[in-house]
Design a protein around this motif. Structure first.
Motif, PDB file in Angstrom:
ATOM      1  N   ARG A 147       0.854  -1.199   0.000  1.00 48.17           N
ATOM      2  CA  ARG A 147       0.000   0.000   0.000  1.00 48.17           C
ATOM      3  C   ARG A 147       0.881   1.237   0.000  1.00 48.17           C
ATOM      4  N   ILE A 148       0.631   2.138  -0.942  1.00 48.35           N
ATOM      5  CA  ILE A 148       1.304   3.426  -1.022  1.00 48.35           C
ATOM      6  C   ILE A 148       0.246   4.475  -0.735  1.00 48.35           C
ATOM      7  N   VAL A 149       0.471   5.278   0.305  1.00 48.07           N
ATOM      8  CA  VAL A 149      -0.506   6.283   0.702  1.00 48.07           C
ATOM      9  C   VAL A 149       0.145   7.661   0.578  1.00 48.07           C
ATOM     10  N   ALA A 150      -0.589   8.592  -0.028  1.00 47.56           N
ATOM     11  CA  ALA A 150      -0.088   9.953  -0.184  1.00 47.56           C
ATOM     12  C   ALA A 150      -1.175  10.968   0.144  1.00 47.56           C
ATOM     13  N   ALA A 151      -0.768  12.052   0.765  1.00 45.59           N
ATOM     14  CA  ALA A 151      -1.660  13.196   0.957  1.00 45.59           C
ATOM     15  C   ALA A 151      -1.605  14.009  -0.327  1.00 45.59           C
ATOM     16  N   SER A 209       2.886   9.496   2.814  1.00 48.67           N
ATOM     17  CA  SER A 209       2.588   9.524   4.251  1.00 48.67           C
ATOM     18  C   SER A 209       3.865   9.446   5.074  1.00 48.67           C
ATOM     19  N   SER A 210       4.873   8.746   4.571  1.00 51.89           N
ATOM     20  CA  SER A 210       6.142   8.605   5.291  1.00 51.89           C
ATOM     21  C   SER A 210       6.937   9.910   5.339  1.00 51.89           C
ATOM     22  N   GLU A 211       6.604  10.867   4.496  1.00 48.84           N
ATOM     23  CA  GLU A 211       7.298  12.159   4.459  1.00 48.84           C
ATOM     24  C   GLU A 211       6.633  13.219   5.335  1.00 48.84           C
ATOM     25  N   VAL A 212       5.460  12.913   5.857  1.00 42.59           N
ATOM     26  CA  VAL A 212       4.685  13.906   6.598  1.00 42.59           C
ATOM     27  C   VAL A 212       5.300  14.167   7.970  1.00 42.59           C
ATOM     28  N   ASP A 213       5.436  15.433   8.303  1.00 43.37           N
ATOM     29  CA  ASP A 213       5.823  15.847   9.651  1.00 43.37           C
ATOM     30  C   ASP A 213       4.521  15.975  10.445  1.00 43.37           C
ATOM     31  N   VAL A 214       4.193  14.912  11.167  1.00 44.04           N
ATOM     32  CA  VAL A 214       2.905  14.851  11.857  1.00 44.04           C
ATOM     33  C   VAL A 214       2.789  15.945  12.906  1.00 44.04           C
ATOM     34  N   ALA A 215       3.861  16.211  13.631  1.00 48.49           N
ATOM     35  CA  ALA A 215       3.806  17.246  14.669  1.00 48.49           C
ATOM     36  C   ALA A 215       3.495  18.604  14.053  1.00 48.49           C
ATOM     37  N   ALA A 216       4.115  18.904  12.922  1.00 43.45           N
ATOM     38  CA  ALA A 216       3.860  20.186  12.262  1.00 43.45           C
ATOM     39  C   ALA A 216       2.421  20.248  11.748  1.00 43.45           C
ATOM     40  N   ALA A 217       1.922  19.145  11.201  1.00 45.50           N
ATOM     41  CA  ALA A 217       0.543  19.124  10.703  1.00 45.50           C
ATOM     42  C   ALA A 217      -0.441  19.321  11.847  1.00 45.50           C
ATOM     43  N   GLN A 248       0.151  20.877  14.599  1.00 44.14           N
ATOM     44  CA  GLN A 248       0.301  22.259  15.056  1.00 44.14           C
ATOM     45  C   GLN A 248      -0.562  23.185  14.202  1.00 44.14           C
ATOM     46  N   VAL A 249      -0.567  22.976  12.894  1.00 42.72           N
ATOM     47  CA  VAL A 249      -1.401  23.784  12.003  1.00 42.72           C
ATOM     48  C   VAL A 249      -2.873  23.598  12.358  1.00 42.72           C
ATOM     49  N   LEU A 250      -3.264  22.351  12.634  1.00 44.51           N
ATOM     50  CA  LEU A 250      -4.666  22.075  12.975  1.00 44.51           C
ATOM     51  C   LEU A 250      -5.082  22.762  14.273  1.00 44.51           C
ATOM     52  N   SER A 251      -4.157  22.907  15.197  1.00 49.00           N
ATOM     53  CA  SER A 251      -4.499  23.546  16.474  1.00 49.00           C
ATOM     54  C   SER A 251      -4.348  25.066  16.429  1.00 49.00           C
ATOM     55  N   ALA A 286      -3.247  20.210   6.148  1.00 43.94           N
ATOM     56  CA  ALA A 286      -2.820  19.528   7.371  1.00 43.94           C
ATOM     57  C   ALA A 286      -3.727  18.347   7.684  1.00 43.94           C
ATOM     58  N   GLN A 287      -5.034  18.511   7.485  1.00 44.90           N
ATOM     59  CA  GLN A 287      -5.963  17.401   7.703  1.00 44.90           C
ATOM     60  C   GLN A 287      -5.636  16.231   6.773  1.00 44.90           C
ATOM     61  N   GLY A 288      -5.337  16.541   5.517  1.00 46.14           N
ATOM     62  CA  GLY A 288      -4.971  15.497   4.562  1.00 46.14           C
ATOM     63  C   GLY A 288      -3.699  14.781   4.965  1.00 46.14           C
TER      64      GLY A 288
END
Length: 124
Positions: A60-64, A87-95, A97-100, A112-114
């Motif tokens: 499975r390859i997942v991309a935003a 998905s492996s490239e996403v900085d989850v903490a930064a995303a 942070q944008v959501l908050s 960020a949601q994506g």
């Protein structure tokens, strides 16, 4: 096993190209799954959506993906996104942070949601 040619391309780079047995994308009309032999169609991707590709090995390859469109023929799927990242490239903490951040733009919030959805989808 039936397969199809799939390309996942963003404006700035080609993310993935190869043979796949299944592609799923979030469109303005809803979630769609594509298998080899699908009827031709053209769809618009949502802002802050995800695309999942299952290659012929079952990986499975997942991309935003953020905006763009995809085209389908009986043996090809072309996903052309404005921006996209694995998905492996996403900085989850930064995303997160944008959501908050209440002052972030609507476009930044959707992106960020994506990103968070892509990470969650890859983990499941």
């Amino acid at each position: 096993m039936a397969d199809m040619s799939v390309d996942l391309v963003a404006v700035e780079r080609r993310l993935w190209s190869g043979r796949a047995s299944f592609v799923s994308a979030q469109t303005t009309e809803g979630q769609i799954g594509i298998m080899p032999g699908h009827e031709p169609l053209l769809g618009q991707l949502v802002e802050g959506g995800i695309v999942t590709i299952v290659d012929t090995e079952g990986t499975r390859i997942v991309a935003a993906v953020h905006g763009g469109f995809f085209s389908v023929t009986a043996d090809t799927v072309r996903v052309l996104a404005e921006t996209a990242e694995f998905s492996s490239e996403v900085d989850v903490a930064a995303a997160r942070q944008v959501l908050s951040d209440g002052s972030a733009s609507a476009k930044a919030q959707l992106a960020a949601q994506g990103r968070v959805r892509a990470v969650d989808a890859a983990a499941s």
